[in-house]
Design a protein around this motif. Structure first.
Motif, mmCIF file in Angstrom:
data_model
loop_
_atom_site.group_PDB
_atom_site.id
_atom_site.type_symbol
_atom_site.label_atom_id
_atom_site.label_comp_id
_atom_site.label_asym_id
_atom_site.label_seq_id
_atom_site.Cartn_x
_atom_site.Cartn_y
_atom_site.Cartn_z
ATOM 1 N N ALA A 1 -45.278 -67.215 -137.148
ATOM 2 C CA ALA A 1 -45.902 -67.955 -136.045
ATOM 3 C C ALA A 1 -44.836 -68.338 -135.017
ATOM 4 C CB ALA A 1 -46.583 -69.215 -136.564
ATOM 5 N N ARG A 2 -45.289 -68.628 -133.827
ATOM 6 C CA ARG A 2 -44.448 -69.074 -132.722
ATOM 7 C C ARG A 2 -43.271 -68.136 -132.440
ATOM 8 N NH1 ARG A 2 -42.359 -74.043 -133.661
ATOM 9 N NH2 ARG A 2 -43.344 -74.489 -135.639
ATOM 10 N N GLU B 1 -42.794 -64.221 -130.226
ATOM 11 C CA GLU B 1 -43.511 -63.315 -129.336
ATOM 12 C C GLU B 1 -43.716 -62.003 -130.082
ATOM 13 O OE1 GLU B 1 -44.343 -60.472 -126.288
ATOM 14 O OE2 GLU B 1 -42.670 -60.470 -127.657
ATOM 15 N N GLU C 1 -45.617 -59.621 -133.253
ATOM 16 C CA GLU C 1 -45.969 -59.864 -134.646
ATOM 17 C C GLU C 1 -44.975 -59.245 -135.618
ATOM 18 O OE1 GLU C 1 -50.193 -59.148 -135.180
ATOM 19 O OE2 GLU C 1 -50.529 -61.031 -134.106
ATOM 20 N N GLU D 1 -45.196 -54.406 -135.240
ATOM 21 C CA GLU D 1 -45.788 -54.186 -133.931
ATOM 22 C C GLU D 1 -45.930 -52.674 -133.727
ATOM 23 O OE1 GLU D 1 -46.138 -56.996 -131.967
ATOM 24 O OE2 GLU D 1 -46.911 -55.910 -130.229
ATOM 25 N N PRO D 2 -47.118 -52.205 -133.352
ATOM 26 C CA PRO D 2 -47.261 -50.746 -133.218
ATOM 27 C C PRO D 2 -46.411 -50.196 -132.078
ATOM 28 C CG PRO D 2 -49.389 -51.841 -133.237
ATOM 29 C CD PRO D 2 -48.362 -52.905 -133.083
ATOM 30 N N ARG E 1 -45.362 -48.194 -128.791
ATOM 31 C CA ARG E 1 -46.123 -47.843 -127.593
ATOM 32 C C ARG E 1 -45.510 -46.651 -126.870
ATOM 33 N NH1 ARG E 1 -46.625 -52.946 -124.319
ATOM 34 N NH2 ARG E 1 -44.785 -53.590 -125.470
ATOM 35 N N GLY F 1 -44.391 -58.969 -121.631
ATOM 36 C CA GLY F 1 -44.985 -59.971 -120.756
ATOM 37 C C GLY F 1 -44.059 -61.142 -120.484
ATOM 38 N N SER G 1 -42.638 -57.603 -129.339
ATOM 39 C CA SER G 1 -43.280 -56.542 -128.560
ATOM 40 C C SER G 1 -42.236 -55.623 -127.935
ATOM 41 C CB SER G 1 -44.133 -57.129 -127.433
ATOM 42 O OG SER G 1 -45.124 -57.953 -127.945
ATOM 43 N N LYS H 1 -53.806 -60.851 -131.334
ATOM 44 C CA LYS H 1 -52.990 -59.841 -130.657
ATOM 45 C C LYS H 1 -53.096 -58.484 -131.342
ATOM 46 C CE LYS H 1 -48.198 -58.513 -130.124
ATOM 47 N NZ LYS H 1 -48.320 -57.675 -128.937
ATOM 48 N N PHE H 2 -53.268 -57.446 -130.543
ATOM 49 C CA PHE H 2 -53.209 -56.071 -131.037
ATOM 50 C C PHE H 2 -52.050 -55.385 -130.315
ATOM 51 C CE2 PHE H 2 -57.111 -57.732 -132.513
ATOM 52 C CZ PHE H 2 -57.406 -57.050 -133.677
ATOM 53 N N THR H 3 -52.148 -54.093 -130.006
ATOM 54 C CA THR H 3 -51.007 -53.410 -129.380
ATOM 55 C C THR H 3 -50.895 -53.815 -127.907
ATOM 56 O OG1 THR H 3 -51.285 -51.562 -130.883
ATOM 57 C CG2 THR H 3 -49.989 -51.164 -128.909
ATOM 58 N N SER H 4 -49.812 -54.517 -127.559
ATOM 59 C CA SER H 4 -49.721 -55.112 -126.227
ATOM 60 C C SER H 4 -48.321 -55.612 -125.953
ATOM 61 C CB SER H 4 -50.668 -56.313 -126.152
ATOM 62 O OG SER H 4 -50.160 -57.354 -126.975
ATOM 63 N N ASP I 1 -47.977 -58.849 -124.834
ATOM 64 C CA ASP I 1 -48.135 -60.303 -124.897
ATOM 65 C C ASP I 1 -48.377 -60.955 -123.539
ATOM 66 O OD1 ASP I 1 -47.522 -60.075 -127.677
ATOM 67 O OD2 ASP I 1 -46.802 -62.137 -127.659
ATOM 68 N N HIS J 1 -56.672 -70.103 -134.310
ATOM 69 C CA HIS J 1 -55.685 -69.052 -134.556
ATOM 70 C C HIS J 1 -55.059 -68.627 -133.239
ATOM 71 C CE1 HIS J 1 -53.818 -65.599 -136.518
ATOM 72 N NE2 HIS J 1 -54.244 -64.842 -135.545
ATOM 73 N N PRO K 1 -51.112 -67.399 -133.151
ATOM 74 C CA PRO K 1 -49.795 -67.469 -133.787
ATOM 75 C C PRO K 1 -48.659 -67.760 -132.816
ATOM 76 C CG PRO K 1 -51.004 -65.562 -134.578
ATOM 77 C CD PRO K 1 -51.829 -66.171 -133.484
ATOM 78 N N ASN L 1 -52.182 -70.613 -137.223
ATOM 79 C CA ASN L 1 -52.119 -69.291 -137.844
ATOM 80 C C ASN L 1 -53.137 -69.230 -138.968
ATOM 81 O OD1 ASN L 1 -51.319 -66.812 -138.760
ATOM 82 N ND2 ASN L 1 -49.181 -67.378 -139.157
ATOM 83 N N THR M 1 -53.726 -48.416 -134.259
ATOM 84 C CA THR M 1 -53.350 -48.033 -135.623
ATOM 85 C C THR M 1 -54.583 -48.174 -136.516
ATOM 86 O OG1 THR M 1 -52.799 -50.258 -136.422
ATOM 87 C CG2 THR M 1 -51.052 -49.064 -135.284
ATOM 88 N N GLU N 1 -55.311 -51.757 -137.237
ATOM 89 C CA GLU N 1 -55.932 -52.518 -136.148
ATOM 90 C C GLU N 1 -57.439 -52.267 -136.082
ATOM 91 O OE1 GLU N 1 -52.401 -53.454 -132.994
ATOM 92 O OE2 GLU N 1 -53.483 -51.585 -132.653
ATOM 93 N N ARG O 1 -58.925 -54.483 -138.670
ATOM 94 C CA ARG O 1 -58.789 -55.896 -138.336
ATOM 95 C C ARG O 1 -59.800 -56.309 -137.264
ATOM 96 N NH1 ARG O 1 -54.434 -58.719 -135.477
ATOM 97 N NH2 ARG O 1 -53.370 -56.725 -135.250
ATOM 98 N N ILE P 1 -43.957 -44.625 -139.842
ATOM 99 C CA ILE P 1 -44.722 -45.187 -138.733
ATOM 100 C C ILE P 1 -46.183 -44.732 -138.821
ATOM 101 C CG2 ILE P 1 -44.852 -45.380 -136.215
ATOM 102 C CD1 ILE P 1 -42.166 -46.328 -137.353
ATOM 103 N N THR Q 1 -49.471 -44.615 -136.769
ATOM 104 C CA THR Q 1 -50.229 -44.879 -135.543
ATOM 105 C C THR Q 1 -51.417 -43.934 -135.495
ATOM 106 O OG1 THR Q 1 -48.821 -43.374 -134.284
ATOM 107 C CG2 THR Q 1 -48.381 -45.720 -134.040
#
Lengths: 430, 253
Positions: A15-16, A18, A20, A41-42, A44, A67, A418, B9-12, B14, B38, B40, B45, B62, B65, B68, B115, B117
């Motif tokens: 948690a807390r 940026e 996962e 984190e997947p 990109r 971000g 990320s 959150k997913f693939t991003s 943020d 929720h 995080p 969490n 993925t 995801e 989820r 990996i 994906t």
């Protein structure tokens, strides 16, 4: 007579921070038998999707990596691309880039200090709980964070994925009246940044004494932000183009982010590394305040990163005031160049540490290859080493305490997960 | 009891979550009105908890995801997709148009077997029902707060389907397409940013995705008349919301 005992702890979602990630620790016979900071984190695939793009599109693409520090990605990219195109920024462009970057440091550091890190030091689970205990400090922090955003908007139109920066400079020079209004706000906030530093210096930061190398940019002119050579407190001193000769990335099975090592060893990047490498470039009054708070530089206590962030908020706000004080709009806020084939590197100090880019362009100005090494990939091995050092003595500690300590250590690095998942082709070392 | 809000959150990158965290005191005021179950990045969490409103950031890229998002859908009241990744697959969906999936993985990772994906990066609506989509890369924070206010009051919120051109005229910006001969996606891009790029003197690059009646073929002709080669024209549409523009092109030409 210690009994053979195996304990494993899993933090399924940090948690807390940026992005996962997760942590796995296993103790056997009172010692750490395994420790994995898992970044899931997947990917990109940014380096691949940059291929075939025109150089002018790069700043808008790389902003999307993160971000929290889009401007840092834009600034490292334009530096690398301008090296290929033979563009040398004018004094106005250089000054505005530094100002733009100050905005991102203020915004990102304030977000980390107040929303992510501070609750740890006040026994709170989140900023919402902290706001009940430390209302004035949280309000001040959010206000300063917003001022960072205002600086980013001044030059970029918006603070997340700003649209004002381009290869060669900025699309537009803001007007004098806009600059005056912003300057007045920044000047009024200077005492609040001073108070923020006092507040953080009074936090009960844990004691820790660890051996590590600090790597940061160093600039003859001042505290390095958007330009400089890559230096360390162990004598490293190289240009951006030499990065790959000294630093290498390794894939580890438990993480989608690479571990980057300097000559095969973990190292630290980020605010504390910058302070350690550049303490002589800090204003005297800030150095004195650190000294009075009992922080000697270079510091071997990774928890001093929090103090370093507060120092940099104050420094960046003063810089922003200085840079805006004699602002005049410029008729030609950007330089143009024809396409040219070549290879160029760029490196700047993102809020979390050095952010290195390399691009290869073809004769039409299209990207042939890109490589990006973000700060969190560079800090990952150091975070694991810090966890191993900090948690070694806690084999017998109750699980909640172990969990809290582990999370506090990780958050202290402000890992940007990320960002950490884009990298490049590398040679497998055998 | 306060309505429960979850942010997932997913693939991003943020960035859309940060649009919320950047609200300063507005964020604290919002958090007094909801129970943040929720989120995080901000602290709470509890990924398994049921919520009244689920905010989804990121695309689905993925196998994990995909699983989820179905679980979150099953225990959420209103599900809101935030931003270009969640509504259109995001910039990472550029791999959908190529053989990329496994080839890119093999090119980037010495040991690609570590990996997992999916071959494609998908918007949330490709797998589950979405109650509301907020567009943008990133979303506009004022729009998010307006949408949350509407949902918390039991009402509805629908973003405009108009184009950036209208916002641009109202803001009084000169037309970059006509006046400066700069390619601009404003005529076919959904309003919501306040005509940010034309305000900087540059063409819009479409980060809010296609507007409701986007006529892509016509704008491509305009770009060709400006002297832009076909590959450069295609790259303009194959960007932050590539998948959405491709679908709009099939629908309206």
């Amino acid at each position: 007579m210690a009994e053979a005992k195996t304990v494993s702890l899993e933090l399924p979602l940090l948690a807390r921070v940026e992005g996962e990630g997760a942590l796995e620790i296993a103790y056997a016979q009172g010692r750490i038998a395994g420790l994995k900071l898992r970044i899931f984190e997947p990917p990109r695939y940014f380096e691949k999707l940059l291929e075939g793009r025109h150089y002018s599109e790069v700043p808008d693409i790389v902003a999307r990596i993160c971000g929290l520090c889009p401007a840092a990605y834009q600034m490292s990219a334009v530096q690398a691309l301008e090296a290929i195109l033979g563009l040398a920024p004018t004094p106005w462009i250089s000054a505005m880039r530094r100002l733009f970057y100050c905005g991102e440091w203020i915004e990102s550091h304030c977000a980390h200090l107040h929303l992510l890190a501070a609750p740890d030091f006040f026994g709170c689970g989140s900023v919402v709980e902290l706001a009940a205990k430390e209302a004035a400090a949280v309000r001040r922090g959010l206000k300063l964070q917003n001022l960072g955003n205002r600086i980013l908007k001044f030059l970029g139109g918006r603070s997340i994925h700003p649209v004002g920066a381009r290869v060669g400079g900025f699309w537009r020079a803001p007007g004098a009246a806009e600059a005056q209004a912003l300057l007045a706000e920044l000047q009024a906030a200077l005492p609040e940044a001073e108070a923020l530093l006092d507040w953080v210096l009074a936090w009960p930061l844990p004691e820790s004494d660890q051996v590590f190398e600090s790597v940061a940019l160093r600039d003859p002119a001042g505290y390095a932000i958007e330009t400089g050579r890559i230096a360390s407190d162990r004598g490293l001193d190289i240009g951006a183009g030499e990065f790959e000769r000294h630093f290498s990335e390794h894939q580890v099975p438990h993480s989608t982010a690479f571990h980057c090592l300097h000559d095969g060893r973990p190292y630290l990047v980020g605010p504390l590394a910058r302070l350690n490498v550049n303490s002589d470039r800090l204003p005297l009054d800030i150095r004195q305040r650190l000294h009075q708070a009992g922080i000697a530089l270079p510091s071997r206590n990774p928890f001093h990163s929090a103090a370093a962030r507060a120092v940099e908020v104050l420094y960046a706000l003063r810089e922003a005031v200085r840079l805006l004080s004699d602002y005049a709009p410029n008729d030609t806020p950007y330089l143009e160049a024809g396409a040219r084939a070549g290879c160029g590197c760029g490196v700047t100090e993102a809020p979390r540490g050095i952010l290195w880019h390399r691009y290869e362009l073809d004769e039409h100005g299209l990207v042939r290859q890109a490589r990006i090494v973000p700060p969190t990939a560079q800090n990952q091995a150091r975070i694991e080493a810090d966890l191993a050092a900090t948690l070694a003595a806690l084999a017998e500690a109750p699980e909640p305490e172990l969990r809290r300590r582990a999370e506090t250590v990780i958050r202290n690095y402000d890992p940007c997960i990320s960002c950490a998942t884009h990298f490049l082709t590398l040679k497998v070392e055998r | 009891m306060k309505p429960r809000l979850g942010v997932y959150k997913f693939t991003s990158c943020d960035g859309c979550q940060l649009a919320l965290l950047n609200q300063g005191e507005g964020l604290l005021a919002l958090l007094e009105r909801v129970e943040l179950t929720h989120f995080p990045e901000a602290g709470p969490n509890a990924p398994e908890a049921a919520v009244d409103i689920a905010l989804i950031e990121g695309s689905l890229s993925t196998p994990e995801e995909a699983e989820r998002i179905r679980a979150i859908r099953a225990r959420s009241g209103q599900l809101v997709a935030l931003g270009a990744c969640a509504t259109a697959g995001g910039i990472q969906a550029l791999r959908n148009a190529t053989e990329a999936g496994s080839a890119w993985r093999a090119a980037l990772y010495p040991q690609p077997e570590f990996i997992a994906t999916a071959e494609r990066s998908l918007p949330v609506s490709a797998l589950v029902h979405v109650d509301l989509e907020l567009f943008g890369c990133p979303i506009d924070a004022a729009q998010l707060l307006a949408a949350l206010n509407a949902l918390l009051a039991g009402g509805r919120y629908r973003p405009s389907g108009d184009s950036v051109c209208g916002e641009c005229k109202r803001a009084g910006h000169g037309c970059v397409l006509v006046g400066r001969a700069e390619p601009c996606l404003g005529p076919v891009t959904r309003a919501g940013c306040g005509a940010l790029c034309p305000g900087q003197g540059r063409g819009c690059y479409g980060c809010f995705g296609p507007s409701a009646q986007a006529n892509l073929a016509s704008l491509k002709t305009v770009f060709a008349n400006l002297g832009l080669p076909p590959d450069a024209i295609e790259r303009r549409f194959a960007f932050i919301t590539a998948e959405a523009f491709r679908a709009a092109g099939e629908k309206h030409g």
